[in-house]
Design an enzyme around this catalytic site. Structure first.
Site, PDB file in Angstrom:
ATOM      1  N   PRO A 234      -1.786  72.476  61.573  1.00  0.00           N
ATOM      2  CA  PRO A 234      -1.537  72.514  63.024  1.00  0.00           C
ATOM      3  C   PRO A 234      -0.395  71.554  63.375  1.00  0.00           C
ATOM      4  O   PRO A 234      -0.586  70.342  63.459  1.00  0.00           O
ATOM      5  CB  PRO A 234      -2.874  72.066  63.619  1.00  0.00           C
ATOM      6  CG  PRO A 234      -3.522  71.247  62.545  1.00  0.00           C
ATOM      7  CD  PRO A 234      -3.054  71.797  61.238  1.00  0.00           C
ATOM      8  N   ASP A 413       1.181  66.639  61.280  1.00  0.00           N
ATOM      9  CA  ASP A 413      -0.059  67.368  61.060  1.00  0.00           C
ATOM     10  C   ASP A 413      -1.067  66.792  62.057  1.00  0.00           C
ATOM     11  O   ASP A 413      -1.508  65.649  61.909  1.00  0.00           O
ATOM     12  CB  ASP A 413      -0.531  67.156  59.613  1.00  0.00           C
ATOM     13  CG  ASP A 413      -1.800  67.914  59.275  1.00  0.00           C
ATOM     14  OD1 ASP A 413      -2.521  68.322  60.217  1.00  0.00           O
ATOM     15  OD2 ASP A 413      -2.091  68.079  58.074  1.00  0.00           O
ATOM     16  N   HIS A 414      -1.423  67.581  63.066  1.00  0.00           N
ATOM     17  CA  HIS A 414      -2.250  67.060  64.156  1.00  0.00           C
ATOM     18  C   HIS A 414      -3.645  66.666  63.682  1.00  0.00           C
ATOM     19  O   HIS A 414      -4.348  65.911  64.359  1.00  0.00           O
ATOM     20  CB  HIS A 414      -2.353  68.094  65.277  1.00  0.00           C
ATOM     21  CG  HIS A 414      -2.493  67.501  66.640  1.00  0.00           C
ATOM     22  ND1 HIS A 414      -3.102  66.285  66.858  1.00  0.00           N
ATOM     23  CD2 HIS A 414      -2.096  67.934  67.860  1.00  0.00           C
ATOM     24  CE1 HIS A 414      -3.086  66.010  68.156  1.00  0.00           C
ATOM     25  NE2 HIS A 414      -2.481  66.996  68.787  1.00  0.00           N
ATOM     26  N   ARG A 415      -4.065  67.130  62.515  1.00  0.00           N
ATOM     27  CA  ARG A 415      -5.356  66.704  61.966  1.00  0.00           C
ATOM     28  C   ARG A 415      -5.314  65.243  61.552  1.00  0.00           C
ATOM     29  O   ARG A 415      -6.335  64.544  61.552  1.00  0.00           O
ATOM     30  CB  ARG A 415      -5.727  67.562  60.751  1.00  0.00           C
ATOM     31  CG  ARG A 415      -5.889  69.045  61.040  1.00  0.00           C
ATOM     32  CD  ARG A 415      -6.008  69.832  59.749  1.00  0.00           C
ATOM     33  NE  ARG A 415      -4.849  69.659  58.885  1.00  0.00           N
ATOM     34  CZ  ARG A 415      -4.714  70.228  57.681  1.00  0.00           C
ATOM     35  NH1 ARG A 415      -5.681  70.996  57.197  1.00  0.00           N
ATOM     36  NH2 ARG A 415      -3.621  70.027  56.960  1.00  0.00           N
ATOM     37  N   ALA A 416      -4.120  64.775  61.171  1.00  0.00           N
ATOM     38  CA  ALA A 416      -3.982  63.420  60.636  1.00  0.00           C
ATOM     39  C   ALA A 416      -3.309  62.458  61.605  1.00  0.00           C
ATOM     40  O   ALA A 416      -3.614  61.263  61.616  1.00  0.00           O
ATOM     41  CB  ALA A 416      -3.180  63.467  59.326  1.00  0.00           C
TER      42      ALA A 416
END
Length: 441
Positions: A234, A413-416
Site C-alpha cells: 500500500p 509502505d503504509h504498513r510500516a
C-alpha cells in the site's frame, strides 16, 4: 565417483537462469576453483566454479540455453582415475549431492531440487515432477498437471508445457442435470481481471506495423517485481521542495579542493546524487522508526542505513546498495557509486551488492524530470524520487527572490511507515540537504 554440476541459485528468488557459455569443454582437466561456465541472471553474469578435481566428462546443457531450472544437472565431472568417456549422463538430478560445482560468490540457499523422474508416494500414487514456476502457473489457471506430458529433462514438466496445455483447446464441461432445490449462489467475481493475451493485443495493430522483440530475463523480472510491488504494497506519497544553493556552493568548494595526482586528475568528484545518498542515510538514522522493513510477523528495524541507488543499464535498471552509507564520507560514496555503475553496465555486480537495503534513491533529475513518484523496491519500505534542481522564484523576507529548488517525493509502505513518520523522515532529509555542512562533520 562422478560429480554433478548443478544450475546454482544465485539469489533467494531465482528459479531459472541462462547458461551463457562454457569456459571448459568435454575432456578438459579441471581443478578446484576453475571457472567452468558463466550463468546469466536477470541482473548479472556470474561464474560457476569447480569444487573438485577431475575431468569435465559431460556437458548436458549447451551454450546459450535459456531458462535452465535451478538444480538442473548441466554437466558431469569424472573423478581422478575415472574414465571420462565412460561416464553416462545421470538419470535424475541428485536432491542432495555431496559435491557440485558452485558459483564464484556464495549464493543464498537454493530450494531443494525436484527429482526429474516419476516416483510413487506412500500411497502408491505417482508423484509429478514439475518446476516451481510450472506448478505456480498451473495452479493459477486451475490446470491439472497430471494431464500434461513434460518436455524438460527426463520428463520434467516446465513452464512451456503448461503454456502449451493452456493454449490447446479444452472440452467444455458437461452441464449437470437439473435437480430440485435452491438455486446456486452466483460465484464471486475474480479479485483481478485476467491479463489480456498476446494475440488479443496484437489484433489492435495492423500486421507489419510493429517489430516483435522478445522479453529478456531482466525485463521479465522487472515487470514481475513491479506488479508484485504495486499490488501487494500500500503506497503512500509525500513531497517536499529542497533548496539546493548552499549544497551546490559546498560541492563546488569540495571538488575544487580535491587532491590531485601527478597528471592533475582529481582524486574524486562529488555529485549532487552523492549528497542525496548521504542525506537519506543520515535521515534514516535520525528517524530510526522509518529505517524498517515490513514482514507479516514483525517489523525489521535496521541497525545501519543501506541505501539502494537506481542505475539505468541497457534493457532495464538495477539498484546496487551502498552499505552503511551513513558512516561513509562523500568521497567514498562517490567512488563506490562510480564502481557500481561501471560494473552494473557490464552486468558484473554480485547478488549481495544489489539485494536488501533499507531504502532507495531514484534520481531522474539529470533527464530534466521535475517530479515523479517511484515504486518501492521490495523488501524495502520506502524510496525517494528525486527531480531536477531548477531556478524558481520564492519569497524570502517578504520579497521575491531566485533560488535553486529540487522537488523530491517519498513513497512509503503504509504498513510500516505512517504519514507522520514519513513526514518526519522527509523533514530530516530536507534539513540535511539545505544545511549540507552537517554532512561533513
Amino acid at each position: 565417483m562422478p560429480v554433478n554440476i548443478l544450475m546454482p541459485a544465485l539469489s533467494p528468488t531465482m528459479e531459472k537462469g541462462n547458461l551463457a557459455r562454457w569456459l571448459k569443454k568435454e575432456g578438459d582437466k579441471v581443478k578446484s576453483g576453475d571457472v567452468l561456465a558463466e550463468i546469466e541472471t536477470d541482473k548479472a553474469t556470474m561464474e560457476v566454479e569447480a569444487v573438485d578435481e577431475g575431468t569435465l566428462a559431460r556437458i548436458l546443457v549447451p551454450d546459450g540455453t535459456a531458462d535452465v531450472a535451478v538444480n538442473e544437472v548441466i554437466g558431469v565431472i569424472a573423478g581422478d582415475g575415472e574414465d571420462a568417456s565412460a561416464v553416462a549422463a545421470p538419470e535424475k538430478s541428485a536432491t542432495a549431492p555431496e559435491k557440485s560445482a558452485a558459483p564464484a560468490t556464495p549464493p543464498a540457499a537454493s530450494p531443494p531440487a525436484a527429482a526429474p523422474a516419476p516416483a510413487a508416494d506412500g500411497g502408491g500414487k505417482a508423484r509429478l515432477f514439475a518446476s516451481p514456476l510450472a506448478r505456480r502457473v498451473a495452479k493459477a489457471e486451475g490446470l491439472d498437471l497430471s494431464s500434461i506430458k513434460g518436455s524438460g529433462p527426463h520428463g520434467r514438466i516446465v513452464e512451456r508445457d503448461v503454456k502449451a496445455a493452456l493454449a490447446a483447446p479444452r472440452p467444455a464441461p458437461q452441464a449437470a442435470a437439473a435437480a430440485p432445490g435452491p438455486a446456486p449462489k452466483p460465484s464471486a467475481p475474480p479479485s483481478a481481471p485476467s491479463p489480456v493475451s498476446d494475440e488479443t493485443v496484437k489484433k489492435f495493430y495492423a500486421p507489419g506495423s510493429y517489430e516483435e522483440i522478445a522479453h529478456d530475463t531482466m525485463r521479465k523480472t522487472i515487470a514481475r517485481r513491479l506488479v508484485e510491488a504495486s499490488q501487494t504494497i500500500p503506497h503512500f506519497y509525500l513531497s517536499v521542495d529542497c533548496e539546493l544553493d548552499a549544497l551546490l556552493a559546498l560541492r563546488e568548494t569540495v571538488n575544487a579542493q580535491a587532491p590531485r595526482d601527478k597528471d592533475g586528475k582529481p582524486a574524486f568528484k562529488i555529485s549532487v546524487n552523492d549528497f542525496i545518498i548521504k542525506a537519506l542515510a543520515l535521515a534514516l538514522m535520525r528517524v530510526p522508526e522509518a529505517n524498517v522493513t515490513w514482514t507479516e510477523s514483525a517489523m525489521l528495524k535496521h541497525r545501519q542505513a543501506d541505501v539502494g541507488v537506481a542505475v539505468s543499464i541497457p534493457g532495464g535498471l538495477i539498484t546496487p546498495v551502498v552499505r552503511a552509507a551513513d558512516t561513509k564520507s562523500l568521497s567514498a560514496i562517490s567512488r563506490e557509486m562510480k564502481d557500481f555503475a561501471a560494473r552494473a553496465k557490464a552486468r558484473k555486480l554480485k547478488p549481495e551488492e544489489y539485494q536488501g537495503g533499507s531504502s532507495s534513491v531514484s534520481n531522474l533529475g539529470m533527464f530534466g524530470i521535475k517530479n515523479f513518484s517511484a515504486i518501492i523496491n521490495p523488501p524495502q519500505a520506502s524510496i525517494l524520487a528525486v527531480g531536477a534542481g531548477e531556478k524558481r522564484v520564492v519569497v524570502k523576507d517578504g520579497a521575491p527572490a531566485a533560488a535553486t529548488l529540487m522537488s523530491v517525493t517519498l513513497s512509503t509502505d503504509h504498513r510500516a511507515i505512517d504519514g507522520a513518520l514519513g513526514a518526519e523522515l522527509l523533514d530530516a532529509f530536507k534539513s540535511l540537504i539545505e544545511r549540507p555542512m552537517s554532512m561533513l562533520v
